[in-house]
Design a protein around this motif. Structure first.
Motif, mmCIF file in Angstrom:
data_model
loop_
_atom_site.group_PDB
_atom_site.id
_atom_site.type_symbol
_atom_site.label_atom_id
_atom_site.label_comp_id
_atom_site.label_asym_id
_atom_site.label_seq_id
_atom_site.Cartn_x
_atom_site.Cartn_y
_atom_site.Cartn_z
ATOM 1 N N LYS A 1 -41.793 38.129 55.142
ATOM 2 C CA LYS A 1 -40.931 37.602 56.188
ATOM 3 C C LYS A 1 -41.086 36.086 56.242
ATOM 4 O O LYS A 1 -42.158 35.557 55.961
ATOM 5 N N LYS B 1 -41.473 33.668 58.552
ATOM 6 C CA LYS B 1 -42.558 33.076 59.334
ATOM 7 C C LYS B 1 -43.923 33.397 58.743
ATOM 8 O O LYS B 1 -44.832 32.567 58.719
ATOM 9 N N ASP C 1 -32.796 27.817 60.051
ATOM 10 C CA ASP C 1 -34.160 28.178 60.400
ATOM 11 C C ASP C 1 -34.492 29.538 59.796
ATOM 12 O O ASP C 1 -33.757 30.039 58.926
ATOM 13 N N HIS C 2 -35.581 30.147 60.267
ATOM 14 C CA HIS C 2 -36.029 31.401 59.664
ATOM 15 C C HIS C 2 -35.061 32.553 59.895
ATOM 16 O O HIS C 2 -35.111 33.566 59.198
ATOM 17 N N THR C 3 -34.154 32.403 60.864
ATOM 18 C CA THR C 3 -33.216 33.490 61.156
ATOM 19 C C THR C 3 -32.021 33.512 60.210
ATOM 20 O O THR C 3 -31.385 34.560 60.046
ATOM 21 N N ASN C 4 -31.689 32.382 59.591
ATOM 22 C CA ASN C 4 -30.509 32.356 58.721
ATOM 23 C C ASN C 4 -30.789 31.723 57.361
ATOM 24 O O ASN C 4 -29.871 31.325 56.659
ATOM 25 N N THR D 1 -22.905 38.032 59.590
ATOM 26 C CA THR D 1 -22.620 37.377 60.873
ATOM 27 C C THR D 1 -21.200 36.849 60.825
ATOM 28 O O THR D 1 -20.528 36.907 59.784
#
Length: 420
Positions: free
Chosen positions: A41, A43, A363-366, A407
């Motif tokens: 993952k 992070k 960021d880490h989400t996209n 998305t």
């Protein structure tokens, strides 16, 4: 420490800021392929990389000695020159981060240092032989060697596993390669801390020599090693998500065996160079390895449009950072007010780049969301004559790779492999 003046303290803090930008700029070197294939993952990946960067900083000082006493002549060097060099390096790092290009933080530092030294004392202040043998030649050789090694390792990996067709064996093999990716990513992080943190150690040591705190030829003090390691680790943990996106999926589509081959090849080249005192670019080494791994899989291709932009950034890094460093040194030569102006310009420029980055945050989400960039003529031609194998061995490991969630901004791509 009692002899450190205000100017010297400013230079040390600025050097640690550069080290911080080096950390988040180069996080992609170790973790881009691991994140893009879903082995870790995001992070978790940057946290592991940060810890190993810190550990790596304590393993050697050979590169630091090359910078502090090899590239430029220490005698008669002003502390302001170091400050001007760091300004050039920091601004170039931030600019290339903004556009997501994995340029070399190392060459940004060298360019700023050379430009500022030439402006201060002329070309005689540069040790040309050291620049050629320990900076320019490794810059050419490192990506080629790492790329060739990754290409051969990828071909060998797929050849060994070409007869595996049983679904249970495929699943077991996929898990093994993902574990290998994690281990090899850790090795790259260790190598990055060993090589890149030393560059800041060398700069701070050089500043201490120019300020009369250390004798010429001294090794970095323990507090310098520790502070450089902590700064690069913090920057790494922040995560240079824009460059991770480019390295992980912008250059080529990697699968776990390719990621493992790329990271192992890059780590070997970086660690060997650190041992020899060659201050190479870890970014160039890792980028070369990623491209080699992309070409090593049958049907694998490199997005040459992205690679071309990256090559251009590599070529511009030394002269661009050098020009900024020279301009900053021209101002610092005017006296204290010039130093203050350079400091204000550095803060203002950094702030402006950060504000621009907030328009389209990554960021880490996209980080694994990719755009629909055309493949290009070369990529299309290669794919047409060398299609990926169907149902053969490790090629089917695509089922282990995480696909980015759909998305509104990044619709799902049915052609990308999905996790099952």
């Amino acid at each position: 420490m009692e002899h450190i003046t205000l100017l010297l303290a400013i230079v040390i803090v600025t050097a640690l800021v550069f080290d911080f930008t080096n950390g988040f700029h180069d996080t992609a070197n170790a973790m881009a392929t691991t994140i893009s294939t879903g082995a870790l993952k995001p992070k978790t990946a940057v946290a592991m990389s940060a810890v190993l960067n810190l550990v790596g900083a304590f393993l050697s000082v050979e590169v630091a000695k090359t910078i502090s006493g090899g590239i430029i002549n220490e005698n008669g060097l002003r502390t302001e020159v170091i400050f001007a060099a760091l300004v050039g390096a920091i601004l170039w790092n931030l600019l290339t981060w903004l556009v997501g290009l994995p340029s070399s933080s190392s060459h940004a530092l060298f360019g700023g240092l050379i430009g500022a030294a030439v402006m201060s004392a002329g070309w005689s202040s540069i040790n040309g032989g050291t620049v050629v043998t320990k900076v320019l030649l490794p810059a050419i050789a490192a990506p080629l060697v790492a790329g060739l090694a990754a290409l051969l390792a990828t071909k060998l990996t797929y050849r060994i596993n070409r007869k595996i067709t049983d679904p249970a064996q495929l699943k077991s093999t996929a898990k093994g390669y993902r574990a290998g990716q994690i281990a090899s990513a850790g090795l790259v992080s260790l190598a990055h801390g060993t090589n890149d943190a030393q560059k800041t150690m060398g700069i701070i040591t050089l500043a201490l020599v120019t300020g009369g705190v250390l004798a010429p030829g001294s090794n970095p003090p323990v507090w310098v090693i520790a502070s450089a390691g902590i700064a690069i680790a913090l920057g790494t943990y922040l995560g240079g998500w824009r460059i991770i996106r480019t390295m992980g999926s912008g250059l080529t589509d990697l699968r776990p065996p390719q990621g493992f081959a790329a990271q192992t090849s890059a780590a070997t080249v970086i660690l060997a160079s650190s041992h020899l005192g060659f201050s190479l670019s870890t970014t160039q080494s890792c980028s070369g390895a990623v491209m080699g791994a992309g070409l090593g899989r049958k049907g694998g291709v490199v997005r040459w449009s992205t690679a071309t932009r990256m090559f251009v950034a590599w070529g511009l890094t030394l002269p661009a950072a050098g020009l900024v460093g020279a301009g900053a040194e021209f101002l610092t030569k005017q006296g204290p007010w010039g130093v203050a102006v350079v400091a204000v310009l550095l803060v203002a420029g950094s702030g402006a780049i950060w504000l621009l980055s907030r328009r389209k945050p990554v960021d880490h989400t996209n980080v694994n969301a990719t755009g629909d960039e055309p493949a290009g003529v070369v990529t299309t031609a290669i794919a047409a004559v060398s299609p990926p194998p169907v149902g053969s061995g490790v090629a089917d490991l695509k089922t282990t790779i995480h696909a980015p969630a759909a998305t509104a901004e990044t619709p799902a791509d049915p052609a990308r492999p999905a996790k099952v």
